[in-house]
Motif scaffolding. Sequence first.
Motif, short mmCIF file in Angstrom:
data_model
loop_
_atom_site.label_atom_id
_atom_site.label_comp_id
_atom_site.label_asym_id
_atom_site.label_seq_id
_atom_site.Cartn_x
_atom_site.Cartn_y
_atom_site.Cartn_z
N MET A 1 25.67 26.67 50.18
CA MET A 1 26.93 26.52 49.45
C MET A 1 28.09 26.55 50.45
SD MET A 1 28.54 26.24 46.56
CE MET A 1 27.27 26.67 45.36
N LEU A 2 28.94 25.55 50.40
CA LEU A 2 30.09 25.46 51.28
C LEU A 2 31.36 25.54 50.44
CD1 LEU A 2 30.92 24.94 54.27
CD2 LEU A 2 31.06 22.51 53.68
N VAL A 3 32.18 26.56 50.68
CA VAL A 3 33.44 26.73 49.97
C VAL A 3 34.57 26.37 50.93
CG1 VAL A 3 34.92 28.30 48.67
CG2 VAL A 3 32.44 28.56 48.56
N ILE A 4 35.40 25.42 50.53
CA ILE A 4 36.36 24.82 51.44
C ILE A 4 37.79 25.17 51.02
CG2 ILE A 4 37.14 22.67 52.49
CD1 ILE A 4 34.43 21.46 51.47
N GLY A 5 38.50 25.83 51.91
CA GLY A 5 39.93 26.07 51.72
C GLY A 5 40.72 24.97 52.39
N ASN A 6 42.04 25.02 52.29
CA ASN A 6 42.87 23.97 52.85
C ASN A 6 43.69 24.42 54.06
OD1 ASN A 6 41.96 22.10 50.96
ND2 ASN A 6 43.53 22.68 49.47
N GLY A 7 43.25 25.51 54.69
CA GLY A 7 43.85 25.91 55.96
C GLY A 7 43.58 24.86 57.03
N GLU A 8 44.46 24.79 58.02
CA GLU A 8 44.39 23.71 59.00
C GLU A 8 43.19 23.79 59.93
OE1 GLU A 8 48.36 23.47 60.71
OE2 GLU A 8 49.20 23.64 58.69
N SER A 9 42.54 24.93 60.03
CA SER A 9 41.31 25.02 60.84
C SER A 9 40.21 24.14 60.25
CB SER A 9 40.83 26.46 60.94
OG SER A 9 40.33 26.92 59.69
N ARG A 10 40.35 23.81 58.98
CA ARG A 10 39.38 22.93 58.31
C ARG A 10 39.23 21.60 59.02
NH1 ARG A 10 41.03 20.32 52.66
NH2 ARG A 10 40.88 18.30 53.68
N LEU A 11 40.29 21.14 59.65
CA LEU A 11 40.29 19.83 60.31
C LEU A 11 39.40 19.80 61.54
CD1 LEU A 11 44.12 19.04 60.04
CD2 LEU A 11 42.27 18.29 58.52
N LYS A 111 29.16 29.77 52.76
CA LYS A 111 29.91 29.52 54.00
C LYS A 111 31.35 29.15 53.63
CE LYS A 111 26.73 26.47 54.90
NZ LYS A 111 25.66 26.88 53.95
N LEU A 112 32.31 29.78 54.30
CA LEU A 112 33.73 29.54 54.03
C LEU A 112 34.35 28.78 55.20
CD1 LEU A 112 32.95 32.64 53.00
CD2 LEU A 112 35.33 32.62 52.32
N VAL A 113 34.98 27.66 54.91
CA VAL A 113 35.67 26.87 55.92
C VAL A 113 37.10 26.62 55.46
CG1 VAL A 113 35.74 24.65 57.11
CG2 VAL A 113 33.55 25.74 56.66
N GLY A 114 38.06 26.77 56.35
CA GLY A 114 39.45 26.49 56.01
C GLY A 114 40.17 27.62 55.31
N PHE A 115 39.64 28.83 55.38
CA PHE A 115 40.32 29.99 54.82
C PHE A 115 41.03 30.72 55.95
CE2 PHE A 115 37.51 28.96 51.41
CZ PHE A 115 38.13 29.44 50.25
N ASP A 116 42.20 30.20 56.32
CA ASP A 116 42.91 30.72 57.49
C ASP A 116 43.72 31.98 57.19
OD1 ASP A 116 41.84 28.53 58.68
OD2 ASP A 116 43.73 27.45 58.98
N LEU A 117 44.11 32.16 55.94
CA LEU A 117 44.88 33.31 55.47
C LEU A 117 46.32 33.32 55.97
CD1 LEU A 117 42.33 36.27 55.78
CD2 LEU A 117 42.83 34.88 53.78
N THR A 162 25.16 36.67 51.04
CA THR A 162 25.61 36.66 52.43
C THR A 162 26.75 35.66 52.59
OG1 THR A 162 23.36 37.18 53.17
CG2 THR A 162 24.90 36.37 54.83
N PHE A 163 27.83 36.11 53.21
CA PHE A 163 29.02 35.28 53.40
C PHE A 163 29.25 35.01 54.88
CE2 PHE A 163 29.57 37.68 49.49
CZ PHE A 163 30.00 36.72 48.58
#
Length: 218
Positions: A1-11, A111-117, A162-163
Amino acid sequence: MLVIGNGESRLKTNLKQIEDIKIGCNAICRDMPVDHLVCVDRRMVLEALSLNYTNPIYTRQDWIHQFEENKNVELVPELPYDPIERKDEPFQWGSGPYALLLGATLSKKVKLVGFDLFSGTGSVNNVYKDTKNYWSTSRHAVPHHYWVYQMAKIFEHFSSTTFFQVNLDGWVVPDEWSCWPNFNFITVDEFATFIEDYQQQAILKQKEAIINDLKRRI
């Protein structure tokens, strides 16, 4: 499972090449398809529908009655605990924490991607800044303490899940997260290596299947 945020590290990650169930937030539907889309802002639900997005869209109880005719619009999951403080109230939860909560209800490995906070510049850190329904670059970054608290609650209440937080080398992990044994941090480069290895294994399996099929037919 991939959870995608919109923080700029996502790029830094080519998300389109990852074969996994994907949960995204808000305007990600402008750029790529996801299996589940979380939009707690009513305007973002309207935008997704205007783009003919047909996969499930999750929004707040406050707006759900406005989309009764749209069968793919659903309620976000209920919080796994009773609210105590203001930051526990469902209306204080944004799309990112709700997307993580949805992921935790659907999978035991998230897995979390783009969660820059936070932003290193103090201004808005978002892939979609300066576009429709988003703040401008000049706007001061949103305080992130609610997000940290709410996501820590998910790590706490989904202890058997597991995260993996994926971000740039040197990204500061909040103490409220690192204290949970089911939370892990990996760098973007480590994640890229994982993806490459996974793809190579998939290619080898495909080749092996082709060879075995040929052997059966010869």
